[in-house]
Write a protein that holds these residues in place. Sequence first.
Motif, PDB file in Angstrom:
ATOM      1  N   ALA A 125      -8.342  -5.428  -6.231  1.00 21.61           N
ATOM      2  CA  ALA A 125      -7.529  -4.321  -5.726  1.00 21.61           C
ATOM      3  C   ALA A 125      -6.297  -4.826  -4.986  1.00 21.61           C
ATOM      4  O   ALA A 125      -5.207  -4.254  -5.123  1.00 21.61           O
ATOM      5  CB  ALA A 125      -8.372  -3.435  -4.817  1.00 21.61           C
TER       6      ALA A 125
ATOM      7  N   SER B 126      -2.988  -3.918  -6.785  1.00 14.13           N
ATOM      8  CA  SER B 126      -2.129  -2.921  -6.149  1.00 14.13           C
ATOM      9  C   SER B 126      -0.747  -3.493  -5.855  1.00 14.13           C
ATOM     10  O   SER B 126       0.262  -2.783  -5.957  1.00 14.13           O
ATOM     11  CB  SER B 126      -2.776  -2.397  -4.868  1.00 14.13           C
TER      12      SER B 126
ATOM     13  N   HIS C 214       0.829  -1.209   0.000  1.00 12.79           N
ATOM     14  CA  HIS C 214       0.000   0.000   0.000  1.00 12.79           C
ATOM     15  C   HIS C 214       0.862   1.257   0.000  1.00 12.79           C
ATOM     16  O   HIS C 214       0.490   2.265  -0.597  1.00 12.79           O
ATOM     17  CB  HIS C 214      -0.922  -0.001   1.221  1.00 12.79           C
TER      18      HIS C 214
ATOM     19  N   ASP D  77     -11.319   2.561   0.250  1.00 13.93           N
ATOM     20  CA  ASP D  77     -11.025   2.813  -1.161  1.00 13.93           C
ATOM     21  C   ASP D  77     -12.259   2.559  -2.026  1.00 13.93           C
ATOM     22  O   ASP D  77     -12.563   3.330  -2.945  1.00 13.93           O
ATOM     23  CB  ASP D  77      -9.873   1.914  -1.634  1.00 13.93           C
TER      24      ASP D  77
ATOM     25  N   LEU E 294      -9.515  -1.466   2.285  1.00 17.88           N
ATOM     26  CA  LEU E 294     -10.092  -1.687   0.966  1.00 17.88           C
ATOM     27  C   LEU E 294     -11.526  -1.183   0.896  1.00 17.88           C
ATOM     28  O   LEU E 294     -11.961  -0.671  -0.144  1.00 17.88           O
ATOM     29  CB  LEU E 294     -10.027  -3.175   0.622  1.00 17.88           C
TER      30      LEU E 294
ATOM     31  N   ASN F 176      -7.356   0.412  -7.387  1.00 17.42           N
ATOM     32  CA  ASN F 176      -8.076   0.768  -6.166  1.00 17.42           C
ATOM     33  C   ASN F 176      -9.235   1.723  -6.399  1.00 17.42           C
ATOM     34  O   ASN F 176      -9.754   2.305  -5.442  1.00 17.42           O
ATOM     35  CB  ASN F 176      -7.110   1.349  -5.137  1.00 17.42           C
TER      36      ASN F 176
ATOM     37  N   HIS G 211      -0.236   3.194  -3.271  1.00 18.07           N
ATOM     38  CA  HIS G 211      -1.053   4.370  -2.995  1.00 18.07           C
ATOM     39  C   HIS G 211      -0.400   5.645  -3.522  1.00 18.07           C
ATOM     40  O   HIS G 211      -1.041   6.455  -4.185  1.00 18.07           O
ATOM     41  CB  HIS G 211      -1.294   4.501  -1.488  1.00 18.07           C
TER      42      HIS G 211
ATOM     43  N   HIS H 141      -2.104   4.978  -7.221  1.00 14.64           N
ATOM     44  CA  HIS H 141      -3.456   5.452  -6.927  1.00 14.64           C
ATOM     45  C   HIS H 141      -3.600   6.955  -7.148  1.00 14.64           C
ATOM     46  O   HIS H 141      -4.555   7.403  -7.798  1.00 14.64           O
ATOM     47  CB  HIS H 141      -3.822   5.090  -5.489  1.00 14.64           C
TER      48      HIS H 141
END
Length: 311
Positions: free
Chosen positions: A140, A144, A106, A207, A204, A125, A110, A114
């Motif tokens: 996701a 990810s 993440h 998101d 999650l 995501n 992210h 993301h």
Amino acid sequence: MACLGLILDQLIPLVPGQAEGEEFPAADLLLLAIGLGALALLPLSTWAIAGPSGLGPAQRLIAFLATGFWLGQVVHPAAHELIHRPGRGLFRLGATVYAALLFGQHTSAHRLVHHRAVATPDDPNSARNGETFYRFARRAWIGSFRAGLRAETALRSRTAKGLHPYAISLATSAAALLLASLIAGLPGLLAWTGLALHAQSQILLSDYVQHYGLTRARLPDGRYEPVGPAHSWNTAHWFTSALMLNAPRHSDHHVHPSRPFPALRLPDEAPCLPWPLPLACTMALAPRLWRRAIAPHLARWRESRPADTSA
């Protein structure tokens, strides 16, 4: 606690963000305390849930649920803020927290995927209209992991040196599971893993809800329009927003990723949900209920954006 949160959200009016130019020394101290506290809480909770703590079965279950909700709804927003901080120490603390939650990807996905590709098919995501949370969660998590790995590898091929962030993250996660085994054997390993999965499900869910069905339009040159306030769902409920360090003010965070959480605002043009974020996430666990509830809000958003033909 859920009922109390709903009542407080309704009784007390919205608290606006503070001035952009103000300093927030206490904000970083709070993030530091929550991050370090999480790293201490995980082994202590593992011992309480799976070790010789003297707790009964019901008490162990309550400890598991309470710890998991704290990790998902308070620790995750704090770790999220930490990985956006420019200071190396704070960033590493946030990355360590995510790795301890067995969700180290993440940190990379992210920031590098993301925020760049939100509300487009390139972002694993961003939930699609009609997609259930359960299908989204699998897509996701795997997406990810892969997208973050590709982004970090590409970045390192150009500038970065030293160990690959994924190697550090996976080693930290392995050390966390080893510690859990030392604390309480196989039950400790299962307890730590269960707490991590509990927290991951809430990450999650956030998101899923905060970007559900929102898309960026393609421009004539084939690129996507810039990320704006219209590409994240927000909630204007003060108590749960404060509990989650203003994470429900998601549009402003995407437009200004480095803005400290006390200064985040609710732009007038940002789409808002009528429910507090924790309640919306709970609703998302029931796909039919969620689709029926979100449909009119998504329809209004689309009507306000006639140029968006990619939805």
